[in-house]
Write a protein that holds these residues in place. Structure first.
Motif, mmCIF file in Angstrom:
data_model
loop_
_atom_site.group_PDB
_atom_site.id
_atom_site.type_symbol
_atom_site.label_atom_id
_atom_site.label_comp_id
_atom_site.label_asym_id
_atom_site.label_seq_id
_atom_site.Cartn_x
_atom_site.Cartn_y
_atom_site.Cartn_z
ATOM 1 N N GLU A 54 -7.814 -1.986 -0.277
ATOM 2 C CA GLU A 54 -7.072 -3.051 -0.957
ATOM 3 C C GLU A 54 -5.832 -3.510 -0.181
ATOM 4 O O GLU A 54 -5.204 -4.500 -0.557
ATOM 5 C CB GLU A 54 -6.606 -2.565 -2.336
ATOM 6 C CG GLU A 54 -7.749 -2.261 -3.276
ATOM 7 C CD GLU A 54 -7.305 -1.315 -4.377
ATOM 8 O OE1 GLU A 54 -6.253 -1.591 -4.986
ATOM 9 O OE2 GLU A 54 -7.992 -0.297 -4.594
ATOM 10 N N TYR A 55 -5.479 -2.774 0.869
ATOM 11 C CA TYR A 55 -4.209 -3.085 1.525
ATOM 12 C C TYR A 55 -4.372 -3.455 2.991
ATOM 13 O O TYR A 55 -3.446 -3.336 3.782
ATOM 14 C CB TYR A 55 -3.249 -1.893 1.375
ATOM 15 C CG TYR A 55 -3.144 -1.441 -0.058
ATOM 16 C CD1 TYR A 55 -2.528 -2.255 -0.997
ATOM 17 C CD2 TYR A 55 -3.718 -0.241 -0.483
ATOM 18 C CE1 TYR A 55 -2.462 -1.877 -2.327
ATOM 19 C CE2 TYR A 55 -3.645 0.148 -1.809
ATOM 20 C CZ TYR A 55 -3.027 -0.668 -2.723
ATOM 21 O OH TYR A 55 -2.967 -0.309 -4.033
ATOM 22 N N GLY A 56 -5.579 -3.880 3.331
ATOM 23 C CA GLY A 56 -5.862 -4.168 4.732
ATOM 24 C C GLY A 56 -5.611 -5.617 5.107
ATOM 25 O O GLY A 56 -4.815 -6.335 4.478
ATOM 26 N N PHE A 57 -6.316 -6.028 6.135
ATOM 27 C CA PHE A 57 -6.177 -7.361 6.717
ATOM 28 C C PHE A 57 -6.365 -8.466 5.671
ATOM 29 O O PHE A 57 -5.591 -9.409 5.605
ATOM 30 C CB PHE A 57 -7.208 -7.508 7.839
ATOM 31 C CG PHE A 57 -7.245 -8.863 8.451
ATOM 32 C CD1 PHE A 57 -6.262 -9.255 9.348
ATOM 33 C CD2 PHE A 57 -8.259 -9.754 8.137
ATOM 34 C CE1 PHE A 57 -6.287 -10.518 9.921
ATOM 35 C CE2 PHE A 57 -8.291 -11.021 8.702
ATOM 36 C CZ PHE A 57 -7.310 -11.405 9.594
ATOM 37 N N GLY A 92 0.816 -1.205 0.000
ATOM 38 C CA GLY A 92 0.000 0.000 0.000
ATOM 39 C C GLY A 92 0.856 1.264 0.000
ATOM 40 O O GLY A 92 0.599 2.205 -0.755
ATOM 41 N N ILE A 93 1.882 1.266 0.834
ATOM 42 C CA ILE A 93 2.778 2.429 0.881
ATOM 43 C C ILE A 93 3.406 2.635 -0.495
ATOM 44 O O ILE A 93 3.445 3.761 -1.024
ATOM 45 C CB ILE A 93 3.867 2.239 1.957
ATOM 46 C CG1 ILE A 93 3.227 2.193 3.351
ATOM 47 C CG2 ILE A 93 4.893 3.375 1.884
ATOM 48 C CD1 ILE A 93 4.203 1.857 4.472
ATOM 49 N N GLY A 97 -0.123 -2.772 9.964
ATOM 50 C CA GLY A 97 -0.938 -2.654 8.747
ATOM 51 C C GLY A 97 -2.176 -1.808 8.978
ATOM 52 O O GLY A 97 -2.540 -0.970 8.142
ATOM 53 N N GLU A 98 -2.808 -2.012 10.125
ATOM 54 C CA GLU A 98 -4.001 -1.225 10.442
ATOM 55 C C GLU A 98 -3.647 0.247 10.602
ATOM 56 O O GLU A 98 -4.380 1.129 10.146
ATOM 57 C CB GLU A 98 -4.644 -1.741 11.738
ATOM 58 C CG GLU A 98 -5.592 -2.902 11.522
ATOM 59 C CD GLU A 98 -6.693 -2.568 10.522
ATOM 60 O OE1 GLU A 98 -7.669 -1.889 10.907
ATOM 61 O OE2 GLU A 98 -6.574 -2.964 9.346
ATOM 62 N N VAL A 99 -2.507 0.507 11.253
ATOM 63 C CA VAL A 99 -2.071 1.894 11.436
ATOM 64 C C VAL A 99 -1.884 2.550 10.065
ATOM 65 O O VAL A 99 -2.344 3.669 9.829
ATOM 66 C CB VAL A 99 -0.754 1.969 12.248
ATOM 67 C CG1 VAL A 99 -0.168 3.374 12.205
ATOM 68 C CG2 VAL A 99 -0.989 1.514 13.677
ATOM 69 N N VAL A 100 -1.245 1.835 9.152
ATOM 70 C CA VAL A 100 -1.028 2.383 7.812
ATOM 71 C C VAL A 100 -2.371 2.636 7.125
ATOM 72 O O VAL A 100 -2.613 3.697 6.549
ATOM 73 C CB VAL A 100 -0.157 1.419 6.965
ATOM 74 C CG1 VAL A 100 -0.138 1.854 5.506
ATOM 75 C CG2 VAL A 100 1.254 1.363 7.524
ATOM 76 N N ARG A 101 -3.269 1.647 7.211
ATOM 77 C CA ARG A 101 -4.562 1.769 6.526
ATOM 78 C C ARG A 101 -5.342 2.975 7.065
ATOM 79 O O ARG A 101 -5.879 3.789 6.318
ATOM 80 C CB ARG A 101 -5.379 0.494 6.727
ATOM 81 C CG ARG A 101 -6.603 0.400 5.818
ATOM 82 C CD ARG A 101 -7.363 -0.897 6.056
ATOM 83 N NE ARG A 101 -7.941 -0.969 7.375
ATOM 84 C CZ ARG A 101 -9.126 -0.449 7.703
ATOM 85 N NH1 ARG A 101 -9.853 0.157 6.789
ATOM 86 N NH2 ARG A 101 -9.579 -0.542 8.936
ATOM 87 N N ILE A 102 -5.364 3.105 8.381
ATOM 88 C CA ILE A 102 -6.147 4.186 8.983
ATOM 89 C C ILE A 102 -5.507 5.542 8.700
ATOM 90 O O ILE A 102 -6.202 6.540 8.479
ATOM 91 C CB ILE A 102 -6.331 3.932 10.499
ATOM 92 C CG1 ILE A 102 -7.302 2.756 10.653
ATOM 93 C CG2 ILE A 102 -6.845 5.162 11.217
ATOM 94 C CD1 ILE A 102 -7.341 2.148 12.023
ATOM 95 N N THR A 103 -4.189 5.568 8.653
ATOM 96 C CA THR A 103 -3.503 6.814 8.296
ATOM 97 C C THR A 103 -3.895 7.239 6.885
ATOM 98 O O THR A 103 -4.286 8.390 6.644
ATOM 99 C CB THR A 103 -1.971 6.629 8.364
ATOM 100 O OG1 THR A 103 -1.639 6.092 9.641
ATOM 101 C CG2 THR A 103 -1.253 7.941 8.158
ATOM 102 N N VAL A 104 -3.832 6.295 5.959
ATOM 103 C CA VAL A 104 -4.186 6.589 4.570
ATOM 104 C C VAL A 104 -5.641 7.030 4.478
ATOM 105 O O VAL A 104 -5.995 7.939 3.723
ATOM 106 C CB VAL A 104 -3.930 5.346 3.682
ATOM 107 C CG1 VAL A 104 -4.536 5.541 2.305
ATOM 108 C CG2 VAL A 104 -2.447 5.073 3.573
#
Ligand SMILES: Nc1ncnc2c1ncn2[C@@H]1O[C@H](COP(=O)(O)OP(=O)(O)OP(=O)(O)O)[C@@H](O)[C@H]1O
Ligand SMILES: [Mg+2]
Lengths: 260, 287
Positions: free
Chosen positions: B205-208, B46-47, B101-108
């Protein structure tokens, strides 16, 4: 033996796990050359000494020096780089690898090639790998295992697994080899064979520092012996000195006779 | 050639996906080969996807540079979080990387520049078939070389017995960080490639689910060689197409496949040792 030079020096070392004092004021010196023995009854703290020397555990007090330099605080891989290798009481070979690969793991630090060499399969990289393979074969042949080099280590007999562990430890090019009860769990003929291997290793110029349970076995093999009982050194000296030490007879031999 | 053009216009996206998923499966293979159960690769992808898409959309960078940065960005993140996270092992590492991963997803999801929940739209079509083919080939070659070097052996040793590896003189922490970072780089490049042929990316698309999908590919195929992840990613990508009626149950099918494989083929479909047992000694060569 005329080897005044000290390889490993352990001074006033203590180790406790919480309230459990496993080692107290342990001091002794392993000279360069020869075979040094550490004996003592079950739970005396012998393996703990090895764990402290190899950096798996940190001493609670005291100093550990190898060739005059302190080992305390160094991570295990750096202690290995300084020239100390070991085997384990419960054999820890890499079972999913071939014998050759096991030994080549021990050479890791001595393989000098970088990322570029790996990616482009440079001639330096190929040459280093080739030399390592040859050296691994040589080490395996020292222990009579060269014809099994491609075998999976998992398929080896118990005695051969021990030998493989020796070869793998030697691959790190140690100055001192620590063996933790190398003949434990073997039958008498296997013991004799392995004893010969240990003498061979000594004769090739490696220092050997071994833990052993079997008194008779150590007496014939070691140049000097330290006796550990309940976390304290109760005797240190030549096999004869140790054999005739009253405290040792009471603490160790007496117990064995009781058991027999 | 007409049949090919027909085939390509219908299936090019699918073929592209097979390639991208192969890269992702290889990225997790790398960490698994070092004994690390890290589930951060979806987030790294995702990044890579977001960074590369933004570079294209906002700064108009050239595509090769975009791809490279798409790999470097998650690799930098991996280097930063690696030291604390890689102290954990087993399930704890899996949980920590999922949390990352959740931190990244929620940040995005909450940033303005990433378009929030709507994601980024209108990413130009830059990825061509040969880009994916070339990068996949390069990755396979690189990993095959790595496997046969002291680095690959060190990974293998760490996977089997970390303590013994340390005492053989291997700097275990450094090699774990290397596997983690290289894996994130590959996942990031896969993300960048993906973003430039799907027009559109969103945090979903980039979550769990993606993290589990990536793991499933590698575990299904088997991690004892490089063929496993390639096989696994192809099956997981193509299966839903072959069984179109199951499309709605994709997660369910993937989950079931994972459970069945773990239960009955713990080493995955591609297991050279099992083949040797089945077909005798003749098939001894490991890929
Ligand atoms: N990591 C540890 N944490 C807590 N206690 C420990 C630890 N390691 C060893 N001990 C304890 O220290 C004592 C000495 O253990 P050690 O393994 O050194 O004995 P040993 O002399 O090698 O015995 P053996 O002959 O049975 O191998 C034992 O009571 C053991 O339970
Ligand atoms: Mg012990």
């Amino acid at each position: 033996m005329n080897t005044p030079q000290t390889l490993l020096s352990i001074r006033n070392v203590g180790k406790h796990f919480g309230g459990l004092h496993v080692l107290q004021d342990v001091s002794f010196e392993v000279p360069a050359g020869g075979i040094y023995g550490l004996i003592g009854p079950n739970g005396a703290g012998k393996t703990t000494v090895f764990n402290l020397v190899t950096g798996l555990l940190a001493p609670s007090s005291g100093t550990i020096e190898f060739q005059g330099e302190s080992l305390v605080g160094l991570p295990p891989h750096q202690i290995t780089h300084r020239g100390i290798a070991r085997t384990f009481q419960n054999i820890r070979i890499f079972k999913e690898m071939s014998l050759l690969e096991n030994v080549m793991i021990g050479m890791h630090e001595h393989l000098k090639y970088g990322a570029g060499g790996i990616f482009f399969n440079s001639s330096a990289c190929r040459a280093a790998e080739k030399r390592a393979r040859e050296r691994a074969f040589e080490l395996l042949s020292w222990l009579g295992l060269e014809h099994k080099a491609a075998m999976l280590a998992d398929n080896l007999s118990y005695g051969d697994q021990r030998k493989l562990e020796f070869a793998r430890a030697l691959a790190t090019e140690p100055k001192l080899l620590l063996l933790d009860e190398p003949v434990a769990g073997m039958n008498p003929s296997e013991k004799t064979l392995l004893m010969e291997e240990i003498i061979n290793i000594r004769n090739r110029g490696y220092g050997v520092f071994m833990i052993e349970h079997d008194m008779r076995f150590v007496m014939g093999l070691c140049d000097r012996i330290a006796v550990l009982n309940f976390g304290r050194i109760i005797a240190e000296g030549s096999p004869d000195e140790v054999r005739n030490n009253q405290e040792v007879i009471e603490a160790y031999l007496g117990r064995e006779e009781e058991a027999a | 050639m007409e049949w090919f053009n027909d085939f390509w216009s219908t299936y090019s996206t699918l073929v592209f996906s097979v390639g991208v998923h192969a890269l992702l499966a290889l990225s997790i293979w790398l960490t698994l080969s070092c004994g690390l159960l890290s589930l951060a690769n979806a987030a790294f992808m995702g990044i890579g996807a977001y960074v590369s898409a933004l570079l294209t959309l906002q700064l108009g960078w050239s595509f090769p540079l975009v791809l490279l940065t798409g790999g470097i960005a998650p690799a930098v993140v991996a280097l930063l979080i690696g030291a604390p996270v890689l102290r954990l092992s087993g399930v704890y590492l899996a949980m920590a990387t999922l949390a990352f991963g959740e931190v990244v997803r929620i940040t995005v999801l909450n940033l303005e520049i990433t378009g929030g929940p709507e994601g980024l739209n209108g990413i130009p079509l830059e990825t061509e078939g040969w880009h994916i083919a070339a990068l996949l080939a390069l990755t396979i070659y690189g990993l095959a070389r790595l496997r046969r070097s002291k680095v690959g052996r060190a990974f293998e040793a760490i996977k089997e017995d970390e303590v013994a590896a340390r005492l053989m003189g291997i700097n275990v922490d450094r090699y774990k960080l290397l596997a983690f970072t290289l894996g994130s780089f590959i996942a990031g490049v896969a993300g960048a490639l993906n973003a430039h042929f799907t027009f559109f990316i969103s945090p979903r698309e980039y979550g769990f689910e993606a993290a589990v999908d990536i793991l499933t590919m590698a575990v299904l195929g088997g991690i004892s060689s490089l063929i496993g992840p390639l096989l696994g990613s192809s099956i997981i990508t193509l299966l839903p197409e072959l069984l179109r009626s199951l499309h709605d149950y994709r997660s369910f099918v993937n989950g079931a496949v994972l459970v069945l494989v773990v239960l009955f083929l713990p080493k995955g479909l591609w297991d050279p040792r099992r083949f040797r047992k089945w077909f005798g000694k003749a098939k001894g060569a490991e890929a």
